[in-house]
Design a protein around this motif. Sequence first.
Motif, mmCIF file in Angstrom:
data_model
loop_
_atom_site.group_PDB
_atom_site.id
_atom_site.type_symbol
_atom_site.label_atom_id
_atom_site.label_comp_id
_atom_site.label_asym_id
_atom_site.label_seq_id
_atom_site.Cartn_x
_atom_site.Cartn_y
_atom_site.Cartn_z
ATOM 1 N N LYS A 16 0.705 -1.188 -0.024
ATOM 2 C CA LYS A 16 -0.065 0.118 -0.188
ATOM 3 C C LYS A 16 0.992 1.275 -0.045
ATOM 4 C CE LYS A 16 -4.178 -1.886 2.136
ATOM 5 N NZ LYS A 16 -4.818 -1.980 3.222
ATOM 6 N N LEU A 17 1.954 1.181 0.718
ATOM 7 C CA LEU A 17 2.915 2.246 0.893
ATOM 8 C C LEU A 17 3.301 2.663 -0.638
ATOM 9 C CD1 LEU A 17 4.645 1.982 4.325
ATOM 10 C CD2 LEU A 17 3.251 3.962 3.562
ATOM 11 N N LYS A 18 3.928 1.482 -1.136
ATOM 12 C CA LYS A 18 4.563 1.620 -2.721
ATOM 13 C C LYS A 18 3.452 2.221 -3.572
ATOM 14 C CE LYS A 18 7.480 -1.351 -3.949
ATOM 15 N NZ LYS A 18 8.234 -2.467 -4.307
ATOM 16 N N GLN A 19 2.029 1.791 -3.258
ATOM 17 C CA GLN A 19 1.114 2.295 -4.427
ATOM 18 C C GLN A 19 1.021 3.596 -4.074
ATOM 19 O OE1 GLN A 19 -2.330 -0.363 -3.433
ATOM 20 N NE2 GLN A 19 -1.561 -1.681 -4.968
ATOM 21 N N GLY A 22 4.856 6.160 -5.161
ATOM 22 C CA GLY A 22 5.930 5.587 -5.857
ATOM 23 C C GLY A 22 7.192 5.780 -5.767
ATOM 24 N N GLN A 23 7.666 6.913 -5.102
ATOM 25 C CA GLN A 23 9.179 6.916 -4.972
ATOM 26 C C GLN A 23 9.860 6.168 -3.921
ATOM 27 O OE1 GLN A 23 6.838 9.127 -3.697
ATOM 28 N NE2 GLN A 23 7.579 10.621 -2.254
ATOM 29 N N LEU A 24 9.136 5.434 -3.060
ATOM 30 C CA LEU A 24 9.697 4.455 -2.117
ATOM 31 C C LEU A 24 10.366 3.279 -2.974
ATOM 32 C CD1 LEU A 24 6.884 4.597 0.728
ATOM 33 C CD2 LEU A 24 9.462 5.895 0.710
ATOM 34 N N THR A 25 11.353 2.876 -2.462
ATOM 35 C CA THR A 25 11.954 1.563 -3.133
ATOM 36 C C THR A 25 11.581 0.318 -2.221
ATOM 37 O OG1 THR A 25 14.159 2.061 -2.160
ATOM 38 C CG2 THR A 25 13.386 3.006 -4.286
ATOM 39 N N ASP A 26 12.218 -0.654 -2.714
ATOM 40 C CA ASP A 26 12.127 -1.941 -1.816
ATOM 41 C C ASP A 26 13.191 -1.677 -0.652
ATOM 42 O OD1 ASP A 26 10.086 -3.304 -2.994
ATOM 43 O OD2 ASP A 26 11.397 -4.382 -4.497
ATOM 44 N N ASP A 27 14.209 -1.000 -1.130
ATOM 45 C CA ASP A 27 15.446 -0.736 0.027
ATOM 46 C C ASP A 27 14.911 -0.023 0.790
ATOM 47 O OD1 ASP A 27 17.161 -2.521 -1.461
ATOM 48 O OD2 ASP A 27 18.102 -0.688 -2.355
ATOM 49 N N GLN A 45 12.114 11.300 5.530
ATOM 50 C CA GLN A 45 12.994 11.973 4.454
ATOM 51 C C GLN A 45 12.547 11.829 3.222
ATOM 52 O OE1 GLN A 45 16.736 9.940 5.143
ATOM 53 N NE2 GLN A 45 17.562 11.514 6.132
ATOM 54 N N LYS A 46 12.015 10.722 2.749
ATOM 55 C CA LYS A 46 11.334 10.562 1.441
ATOM 56 C C LYS A 46 10.232 11.202 1.130
ATOM 57 C CE LYS A 46 13.974 7.485 -0.897
ATOM 58 N NZ LYS A 46 14.208 7.228 -2.333
ATOM 59 N N LEU A 47 9.330 11.180 2.192
ATOM 60 C CA LEU A 47 7.878 11.967 2.053
ATOM 61 C C LEU A 47 7.899 13.295 2.527
ATOM 62 C CD1 LEU A 47 5.772 8.861 3.410
ATOM 63 C CD2 LEU A 47 6.558 9.153 0.914
ATOM 64 N N GLY A 48 8.823 13.753 3.169
ATOM 65 C CA GLY A 48 8.908 14.982 3.745
ATOM 66 C C GLY A 48 7.344 15.398 4.654
#
Length: 61
Positions: A16-19, A22-27, A45-48
């Motif tokens: 659900k987070l990846k959907q 989209g900028q989140l990676t498996d890592d 950091q990724k999502l601000g």
Amino acid sequence: MNSTQIKGNWNEMKGKLKQKYGQLTDDDLTYVDGKEDELVGRLQQKLGKTKEEVQEEISSL
């Protein structure tokens, strides 16, 4: 949110987070194994977003 909740539903939450972000990676999402604080920090950091916003976002999944 506690570690049991995170681990118990992690695969579903990860998808659900990846959907949603989209900028989140498996890592980015592999930090769950005993490192919840690091995961939240990485998502911040990724999502601000703030820590509370990230935790609320995960809890709402």
